[in-house]
Design a protein around this motif. Structure first.
Motif, mmCIF file in Angstrom:
data_model
loop_
_atom_site.group_PDB
_atom_site.id
_atom_site.type_symbol
_atom_site.label_atom_id
_atom_site.label_comp_id
_atom_site.label_asym_id
_atom_site.label_seq_id
_atom_site.Cartn_x
_atom_site.Cartn_y
_atom_site.Cartn_z
ATOM 1 N N ILE A 1 -78.994 94.567 24.596
ATOM 2 C CA ILE A 1 -77.886 93.725 24.136
ATOM 3 C C ILE A 1 -76.764 93.838 25.154
ATOM 4 C CG2 ILE A 1 -76.136 93.415 22.341
ATOM 5 C CD1 ILE A 1 -78.227 94.431 20.324
ATOM 6 N N VAL A 2 -76.412 92.704 25.756
ATOM 7 C CA VAL A 2 -75.386 92.694 26.800
ATOM 8 C C VAL A 2 -74.262 91.744 26.410
ATOM 9 C CG1 VAL A 2 -77.015 93.262 28.658
ATOM 10 C CG2 VAL A 2 -76.599 90.862 28.075
ATOM 11 N N VAL A 3 -73.096 91.996 26.972
ATOM 12 C CA VAL A 3 -71.948 91.117 26.785
ATOM 13 C C VAL A 3 -71.310 90.837 28.138
ATOM 14 C CG1 VAL A 3 -71.434 91.895 24.430
ATOM 15 C CG2 VAL A 3 -70.393 93.080 26.375
ATOM 16 N N LEU B 1 -74.752 97.202 25.877
ATOM 17 C CA LEU B 1 -74.244 97.888 24.691
ATOM 18 C C LEU B 1 -75.305 98.747 24.022
ATOM 19 C CD1 LEU B 1 -72.089 95.087 22.996
ATOM 20 C CD2 LEU B 1 -71.380 96.796 24.690
ATOM 21 N N ALA B 2 -76.540 98.249 23.978
ATOM 22 C CA ALA B 2 -77.616 99.001 23.306
ATOM 23 C C ALA B 2 -78.951 98.366 23.629
ATOM 24 C CB ALA B 2 -77.404 99.018 21.786
ATOM 25 N N VAL B 3 -80.013 99.170 23.603
ATOM 26 C CA VAL B 3 -81.369 98.629 23.727
ATOM 27 C C VAL B 3 -81.952 98.473 22.322
ATOM 28 C CG1 VAL B 3 -81.804 99.519 26.043
ATOM 29 C CG2 VAL B 3 -82.372 100.927 24.059
ATOM 30 N N THR C 1 -79.837 103.359 21.873
ATOM 31 C CA THR C 1 -80.584 102.381 21.084
ATOM 32 C C THR C 1 -79.649 101.787 20.027
ATOM 33 O OG1 THR C 1 -81.261 103.989 19.414
ATOM 34 C CG2 THR C 1 -82.679 103.762 21.367
ATOM 35 N N VAL C 2 -80.069 100.670 19.447
ATOM 36 C CA VAL C 2 -79.309 100.087 18.336
ATOM 37 C C VAL C 2 -79.227 101.093 17.188
ATOM 38 C CG1 VAL C 2 -79.322 98.281 16.565
ATOM 39 C CG2 VAL C 2 -79.813 97.702 18.947
ATOM 40 N N ALA C 3 -80.319 101.821 16.982
ATOM 41 C CA ALA C 3 -80.334 102.837 15.918
ATOM 42 C C ALA C 3 -79.236 103.872 16.145
ATOM 43 C CB ALA C 3 -81.699 103.509 15.861
ATOM 44 N N GLU C 4 -79.082 104.290 17.401
ATOM 45 C CA GLU C 4 -78.049 105.276 17.728
ATOM 46 C C GLU C 4 -76.649 104.671 17.680
ATOM 47 O OE1 GLU C 4 -80.310 108.160 20.918
ATOM 48 O OE2 GLU C 4 -79.684 106.179 21.597
ATOM 49 N N ALA C 5 -76.515 103.466 18.223
ATOM 50 C CA ALA C 5 -75.198 102.863 18.398
ATOM 51 C C ALA C 5 -74.617 102.285 17.116
ATOM 52 C CB ALA C 5 -75.271 101.768 19.466
ATOM 53 N N ALA C 6 -75.487 101.857 16.201
ATOM 54 C CA ALA C 6 -74.994 101.198 14.989
ATOM 55 C C ALA C 6 -75.538 101.814 13.712
ATOM 56 C CB ALA C 6 -75.346 99.708 15.038
ATOM 57 N N PRO D 1 -81.627 102.920 11.716
ATOM 58 C CA PRO D 1 -82.842 103.639 12.129
ATOM 59 C C PRO D 1 -84.111 102.797 12.151
ATOM 60 C CG PRO D 1 -82.171 104.287 9.917
ATOM 61 C CD PRO D 1 -81.045 103.479 10.478
ATOM 62 N N ASN D 2 -84.158 101.707 11.398
ATOM 63 C CA ASN D 2 -85.384 100.896 11.343
ATOM 64 C C ASN D 2 -85.344 99.694 12.273
ATOM 65 O OD1 ASN D 2 -86.555 102.552 9.323
ATOM 66 N ND2 ASN D 2 -85.321 101.521 7.771
ATOM 67 N N TYR D 3 -84.287 99.571 13.037
ATOM 68 C CA TYR D 3 -84.166 98.422 13.940
ATOM 69 C C TYR D 3 -85.075 98.636 15.157
ATOM 70 C CZ TYR D 3 -82.008 94.672 16.672
ATOM 71 O OH TYR D 3 -81.803 93.530 17.400
ATOM 72 N N ASP D 4 -85.944 97.664 15.432
ATOM 73 C CA ASP D 4 -86.895 97.814 16.544
ATOM 74 C C ASP D 4 -87.412 96.435 16.944
ATOM 75 O OD1 ASP D 4 -88.590 98.855 18.462
ATOM 76 O OD2 ASP D 4 -90.152 99.427 17.039
ATOM 77 N N VAL D 5 -87.007 95.983 18.109
ATOM 78 C CA VAL D 5 -87.454 94.684 18.629
ATOM 79 C C VAL D 5 -87.764 94.844 20.116
ATOM 80 C CG1 VAL D 5 -86.943 92.229 18.928
ATOM 81 C CG2 VAL D 5 -85.898 93.492 17.028
ATOM 82 N N ALA D 6 -88.936 94.384 20.526
ATOM 83 C CA ALA D 6 -89.299 94.436 21.942
ATOM 84 C C ALA D 6 -90.023 93.149 22.328
ATOM 85 C CB ALA D 6 -90.189 95.636 22.232
ATOM 86 N N THR D 7 -89.995 92.842 23.601
ATOM 87 C CA THR D 7 -90.710 91.675 24.116
ATOM 88 C C THR D 7 -92.104 92.115 24.547
ATOM 89 O OG1 THR D 7 -88.642 90.671 24.890
ATOM 90 C CG2 THR D 7 -90.689 89.815 25.823
ATOM 91 N N TRP D 8 -93.052 92.060 23.597
ATOM 92 C CA TRP D 8 -94.421 92.415 23.969
ATOM 93 C C TRP D 8 -95.065 91.244 24.701
ATOM 94 C CZ3 TRP D 8 -97.174 88.745 21.520
ATOM 95 C CH2 TRP D 8 -96.798 88.335 20.236
ATOM 96 N N LEU D 9 -96.087 91.533 25.461
ATOM 97 C CA LEU D 9 -96.732 90.541 26.329
ATOM 98 C C LEU D 9 -98.240 90.672 26.216
ATOM 99 C CD1 LEU D 9 -94.390 91.493 29.237
ATOM 100 C CD2 LEU D 9 -94.311 89.267 28.127
#
Length: 327
Positions: A131-133, A224-226, A240-245, A248-256
């Protein structure tokens, strides 16, 4: 038994065996003509880059051209529909990312099923989103950004590379789990979206780490967070988003992954799977995967099929809870 009856019996036994022999011969000669990898997104993104890497290596391996074609539009739906309707002979393949799992949830015009109409050849791992700004945004942490959006007269905006893409899913899951309003601004692909975030026209974007890294290093974007549950190896100091906000269950990745139409013969699928496994084991390909920020272990076709089925179910729940209806 009469001679005509005996002749019919011999023919009945031998005909299927002969057909099997012909099929085996045909499959052992695969590929005997150019193979196409369809990328259902614009050129320049990470899916396109991976397809070209794999295509070039498979060309060298097979001695037949493996051509990458971009058929973008409808959040990946146009190119995917093209492959779903192609002959299931192994000569037209599809490179996919998370939008493949959810596109039918957003578009009534889609008539292919992400699980039933395709078979896996290989899963390549996943790229963490970050997540970038824009640097002018008055937030240095994810918590500060969410509070800024919560208390502003108008919600902050976030860009995505299209409805149903990994960047969209990351943003929507953030809205659902934090209950903070964010205004979605969809684009046709990551390059266009990144351009507007860098220009300051959009406040935030969850984007693939590989595309974000050069802009972060140049000071044009602030991380800001991965979005994965583990920190990204390319950005070890970014939480991580879990750490920053505290999610704990937040998890999104660009699988290929690389897919084929579902009725592709098993020997052809196996030949492709074996070929890709050989390619991605090469040291220079592993190095390129690191450059693209692809993490995690590769999956066989069958392993990816099972993974995809779980992804479809999980995101269907998110979309349903968001109250999103297909257009």
């Amino acid at each position: 038994m009469t001679k005509p009856s005996l002749r019919r019996l011999v023919l009945a036994i031998c005909a299927p065996l002969a057909a099997l022999g012909l099929n085996a011969s045909a499959n052992s000669d695969f590929p005997s003509k150019p193979v196409r990898i369809i990328v259902p997104y614009p050129a320049g993104g990470v899916v396109d880059s991976l397809a070209r890497l794999i295509g070039n290596k498979m060309t060298a391996k097979y001695g037949q051209p493996v051509i990458v074609e971009n058929k973008a539009g409808a959040g990946g739906g146009i190119g995917t529909d093209y492959v779903a309707k192609s002959p299931p002979d192994g000569y037209t393949l599809l490179m996919v990312s998370p939008s493949h799992a959810v596109a039918p949830l957003f578009q009534k015009s889609i008539h292919w099923d992400p699980v039933q109409d395709f078979r896996g050849i290989a899963g390549f791992g996943a790229i963490p989103n970050v997540i970038v700004v824009h640097p002018d945004v008055a937030a240095r942490t994810l918590s500060e950004f969410l509070e800024l959006s919560r208390t502003s007269a108008a919600p902050a905006t976030y860009a995505s590379s299209g409805i149903g893409t990994s960047s969209f899913l990351a943003g929507e899951l953030l809205v659902q789990t934090t209950h903070v309003p964010l205004t979605h601004v969809p684009y046709k692909g990551q390059p266009e979206a990144i351009h507007d975030v860098i220009a300051g026209r959009v406040d935030m974007m969850p984007m693939s780490t590989s595309l974000a890294l050069p802009q972060i290093r140049a000071g044009k974007l602030r991380p800001l967070a991965v979005t994965t549950q583990q920190r990204a190896s390319a950005l070890p100091d970014v939480p991580t988003v879990a750490e920053a906000a505290g999610l704990p269950n937040y998890d999104v990745a660009t699988w290929l992954a690389l897919l084929a139409p579902s009725k592709t013969p098993e020997p052809v699928l196996q030949a492709l799977s074996d070929g890709v496994a050989e390619v991605i084991a090469q040291p220079d390909v592993k190095a390129k995967f690191q450059e693209l920020a692809i993490e995690g272990q590769p999956l066989t076709g069958a392993e990816f099929d099972r993974y995809l089925e779980k992804e479809v179910g999980a995101w269907a729940l998110v979309v349903r809870q968001a109250g999103i209806k297909p257009n």
